[in-house]
Design an enzyme around this catalytic site. Structure first.
Site, PDB file in Angstrom:
ATOM      1  CD  GLU A  83       6.737  -4.311  -2.157  1.00  0.00           C
ATOM      2  OE1 GLU A  83       7.523  -3.553  -1.581  1.00  0.00           O
ATOM      3  OE2 GLU A  83       5.745  -3.896  -2.789  1.00  0.00           O
TER       4      GLU A  83
ATOM      5  CB  CYS B 170       4.390   0.224   2.127  1.00  0.00           C
ATOM      6  SG  CYS B 170       3.141  -0.978   1.608  1.00  0.00           S
TER       7      CYS B 170
ATOM      8  CB  CYS C   5       4.622  -4.719   0.944  1.00  0.00           C
ATOM      9  SG  CYS C   5       3.577  -4.081  -0.405  1.00  0.00           S
TER      10      CYS C   5
ATOM     11  CG  HIS D 211       1.383  -1.853  -2.617  1.00  0.00           C
ATOM     12  ND1 HIS D 211       1.961  -1.232  -1.541  1.00  0.00           N
ATOM     13  CD2 HIS D 211       0.262  -1.144  -2.903  1.00  0.00           C
ATOM     14  CE1 HIS D 211       1.228  -0.191  -1.179  1.00  0.00           C
ATOM     15  NE2 HIS D 211       0.188  -0.120  -1.991  1.00  0.00           N
TER      16      HIS D 211
END
Length: 177
Positions: free
Chosen positions: A69, A99, A102, A67
């Protein structure tokens, strides 16, 4: 603007956050043409220095961990040569609300402030991504001294997500259980 604490966002913080989020959105729109996912994150220090910026590379790298992040935090740790980012007083700017995975990475990294654009409910509605179960996450971040500010330039962010979906690009979702 969504926020998790009694701390008020200053006009300068609001202006800076909007500028950075807009820049991320513009770059994100270009990145998706190169096969990256529809999310981008950047970490800055208090002096406005860019520490790290990375896109979502889940589909490109064939890894559910990639992801934006997570990629950005990993790059910041490498750039600062530290697994603990708390001494650097950093802020992360993201094109969408983090999410659940993250959020854990942000919390454990030592990042002090989170600025995001599109909220998770809209991300799920537009894309079908599963953002995870996140009860009381704002309160949990506040307990740890992490300030959160959201819905920054959100309409443009929703537009970019809709364009990504309508383009037929890959949407990362685990198989039905």
């Amino acid at each position: 603007m969504i926020k998790n604490s009694i701390a008020q966002i200053t006009d300068k913080q609001q202006e800076t956050a909007a500028k950075i989020i807009k820049e991320l959105q513009q770059e994100n729109a270009r990145n998706t043409e190169q096969g990256f996912g529809p999310f981008l994150a950047a970490i800055y220090d208090d002096n406005g220095n860019l520490i790290a910026k990375m896109p979502n590379t889940v589909a490109k790298d064939k890894s559910c961990l990639c992801h934006a992040e997570i990629n950005t935090i990993k790059a910041a740790c490498k750039n600062l040569n530290s697994y603990d980012l708390s001494p650097f007083n950093l802020s992360i700017y993201v094109t969408a609300e983090p999410c659940i995975m993250c959020m854990g990475a942000i919390m454990w990294s030592g990042i002090k402030k989170v600025f995001y654009s599109v909220n998770s409910a809209d991300v799920e509605k537009i894309t079908g991504f599963d953002e995870g179960f996140k009860p009381s996450w704002l309160e949990e971040f506040a307990k740890r001294g992490i300030e959160v500010f959201g819905e920054i330039e959100a309409e443009e962010g929703r537009k970019i997500l809709r364009q990504y979906i309508s383009s037929g690009k890959e949407v990362y979702k685990p198989s039905d259980r």
